[in-house]
Design an enzyme around this catalytic site. Structure first.
Site, PDB file in Angstrom:
ATOM      1  N   HIS A  66      49.325  30.397  32.831  1.00  0.00           N
ATOM      2  CA  HIS A  66      47.890  30.660  32.995  1.00  0.00           C
ATOM      3  C   HIS A  66      47.069  29.373  32.908  1.00  0.00           C
ATOM      4  CE1 HIS A  66      48.053  34.812  33.569  1.00  0.00           C
ATOM      5  NE2 HIS A  66      47.132  35.226  32.729  1.00  0.00           N
TER       6      HIS A  66
ATOM      7  N   GLU B  27      49.017  39.251  46.339  1.00  0.00           N
ATOM      8  CA  GLU B  27      48.332  38.002  46.692  1.00  0.00           C
ATOM      9  C   GLU B  27      48.689  37.502  48.079  1.00  0.00           C
ATOM     10  OE1 GLU B  27      49.679  38.710  43.830  1.00  0.00           O
ATOM     11  OE2 GLU B  27      48.198  38.299  42.269  1.00  0.00           O
TER      12      GLU B  27
END
Lengths: 325, 347
Positions: free
Chosen positions: B130, B61
């Site tokens: 999440h 990322e």
């Protein structure tokens, strides 16, 4: 010495001398506090920037680090704007908002230097992606130090660059230290260039700082790229920082390194070596022209104005309109 | 006939239209060209635009954010997509130290036209890693623009604006918003930064709902309507820059304002909105309150997860208590079935 080598020697000498003397002047006036910005001097390491950048074309692009004076100047960055930037003046290359660690000269292909270790490596890879996408035949050179190899972004970038076969030359300036930490205290093996090979790219090491070897390597890469042989290539250059990590002084008294270690590199100084190849009248002529240029640049910085207060709020965002391609 | 699209369809249409019109727009991200195509939002794009413009990325990322910045510096317009907003935490170095600062620290010499899309997860036990909404962290950073639209109409318009914008733009989606359907024009249009949207008018209380909480506020409004309380519901849409004036006007009208954040409250968007109201000399008699995530990581079990998030009922109950200062008691009816709130528009 044949004529071509002689011309190169003169060119290299001029570029090396210019960078060395600029940084010596920075060191000389630093105690006056006219430069209110941390400076990370490249003294001792200039041959890498000069060897690489002399082989590049004007439209090739370089990205670098906070130890970026040498790269900026070697690629043709504007000296007046650089010194003004160190002085924090509005005429600086970043309007005084960047200082020594954030130099840029887009017209000369210097895309910017960063104070956070390893951060410009993925940027240079992304830039190379765009060049390939636009079918440009120019290349990107990514300069970074041995400390950056510790960062995850380094490895992420190596992987992506080979995955996409990008036109990029990685130049690791291994001066053995990250601040005061020897690189073998930070990694198991002295094998930076070998690691790069495992990502699928050609990788070599030049361990004596020889400017001609560095130039030849880069020149080769540029020619190969122009022939369409596009792949990332990696070059580790062993070098040595003569001054302290940040600031204008020596720091051998700190005890993290020895003067003996430095001695090899001081004896091996490429600037001194090249001067010995030139006739005195030629080197003197080169030097006196550069001295004038440096004097001008510091005067320009002295006489320039500081940014006005309203500059605090400018250049955060660009006004938006959709640019064409 | 007004055309109804789902939220992800609206997102995909914005990307597809901008890619068609501008060859500098590229899309990258983990799994964007896989069979599911980021929950459908990038499905089929690779077939239409090719692998140079639409590509999967390594699980990197931070590095890939830097790649997007570098490509933007060279004139491309990357849309970097994260299927979970939590993953953006891995990109903070590039996002904050580079993307947000480069234009300023190089004195305006460069610009970074890139979009970072990220989806907040919720429900079915998404759990602690999440379900995070980190936009309050990012609102703290000068140099980033942030959209968090709740309707399909705004999703398309904001994303189009983000792609065309010459600056780093964060585009925040919410998994549950993917069930929203609403009016979306077929042609190109943009929704501006710094303009909040009044989703419903009311006189009695202002509910400012961020991201999916805007939908919960509309549902809460239905409960409150049953007892003749008219709530005004505002979706800020653009979190940075923030349109405080629309919120201020509503607070002055209703005298009661609650911010329902889709994130933790400490140093959050609600804290920011309420502080800005106070700094604009909001009269002392206006009652203010904020709601948000419970101040713990999100648990997975449904029996605890239901207490972690604000929802329509808890919002309605808190609104009721603000109106009656806890002097009367009331419970929203459990049997009330509230259908999906569709946005018929046009706005």
């Amino acid at each position: 010495m044949n004529n071509q080598i002689h011309k190169l020697t003169e060119k290299f000498y001029g570029s090396l001398y210019r960078i060395r003397r600029v940084e010596e002047e920075i060191a000389r006036i630093y105690h006056t506090d006219k430069i209110k910005s941390p400076v990370h001097l490249s003294i001792g390491q200039e041959a890498i920037s000069v060897g690489v950048c002399e082989a590049l074309r004007p439209d090739d692009t370089v990205f670098g680090t906070y130890r970026g004076h040498a790269m900026y100047l070697a690629k043709g960055g504007n000296l007046k704007k650089m010194i003004a930037e160190l002085y924090g003046k509005s005429t600086g290359c970043s309007k005084g908002k960047g200082g020594s660690m954030h130099l840029i000269d887009i017209a000369r292909g210097v895309m910017g230097t960063s104070a956070i270790v390893g951060t410009t490596i993925p940027l240079s890879v992304g830039y190379a992606y765009a060049l390939k996408y636009k079918k440009s035949d120019s290349i990107v050179v990514s300069f970074f130090g041995d400390g950056a190899v510790d960062e995850g972004a380094f490895h992420e970038s190596m992987n992506f660059a080979t995955l996409k076969r990008l036109p990029i030359l990685f130049i690791c300036e291994n001066n053995l230290y990250a601040i005061h930490s020897h690189h073998l205290r930070r990694r198991h093996s002295d094998n930076i260039y070998e690691r790069a090979r495992t990502y699928g790219m050609r990788a070599e090491r030049i361990d004596d700082g020889d400017i001609f070897k560095i130039y030849e390597f880069t020149n080769n890469y540029v020619k190969q790229s122009m022939l369409g042989n596009i792949m990332p290539v990696f070059l580790e250059c062993i070098t040595y920082r003569w001054k302290e990590h940040v600031g204008p002084n020596d720091d051998f008294h700190l005890g993290y390194r020895t003067k003996d270690e430095a001695e090899y590199w001081i004896q091996n100084d490429q600037l001194k070596k090249l001067k010995s190849f030139l006739d005195t009248d030629i080197s003197t002529k080169i030097e006196s022209e550069i001295e004038l240029e440096i004097k001008d640049a510091f005067e320009f910085a002295e006489e320039s104005h500081f940014p006005e207060a309203n500059e605090l709020y400018t250049d955060l965002f660009k006004d938006s309109k959709c640019n064409g391609f | 006939m007004q055309r109804i699209l789902s939220y992800p369809e609206a997102i995909k249409e914005a990307i597809e239209q901008e890619m068609t019109q501008n060859p500098s727009v590229i899309v990258l991200g983990q799994g964007i060209d896989d069979p599911k195509g980021t929950l459908g939002t990038t499905k089929g794009l690779v077939d239409k635009f090719g692998t140079e413009r639409v590509f999967d990325t390594p699980l990197a990322e931070d590095g890939m954010t830097g790649v997007a910045i570098g490509a933007a510096l060279a004139g491309l317009r990357p849309i970097h997509t994260h299927i979970r907003m939590d993953f953006v935490l891995l990109a903070m170095n590039q996002l904050i130290n580079m993307a947000a600062k480069m234009r300023y620290m190089f004195g305006g010499e460069v610009f970074i036209p890139m979009v970072v899309r990220s989806i907040i997860g919720k429900s079915w036990g998404q759990g602690a890693q999440h379900s995070q909404s980190i936009y309050p962290l990012l609102m703290n950073i000068p140099g980033l623009k942030i959209f968090a639209p709740s309707t399909p109409y705004d999703a398309k318009g904001c994303l189009t604006q983000g792609i065309r914008d010459d600056n780093p733009v964060l585009f925040i989606e919410h998994r549950l918003l993917y069930y929203q359907r609403g009016y979306v024009p077929t042609g190109n249009y943009t929704v501006p930064f710094g303009k909040a949207r009044i989703l419903a008018n009311g006189e009695d209380i202002t509910l400012v709902g961020i991201s999916q909480m805007a939908i919960e506020c509309l549902r809460a409004r239905q409960y409150l309507k049953e007892i003749h309380i008219e709530a005004e519901v505002i979706d800020p849409v653009s979190l940075s820059p923030l349109d405080i004036n629309t919120i201020l006007d509503s607070a002055l009208k209703t005298k009661r304002l609650m911010v329902i954040d889709n994130a933790w409250m400490t140093c959050g968007a609600g804290a920011e909105i309420i502080t800005q109201l106070i700094e604009r000399n909001l009269p002392r008699d206006v009652v203010l309150k904020r709601m948000g995530f419970a101040s713990v990581p999100c648990p997975t079990t449904p029996s605890l997860e239901r207490y972690f998030y604000p929802d329509a009922k808890t919002i309605a109950l808190n609104a009721y208590q603000m109106l009656f200062s806890g002097k009367k008691t009331w419970q929203p009816r459990t049997e009330l079935q509230i259908e999906e709130v569709e946005f018929k528009g046009p706005f």
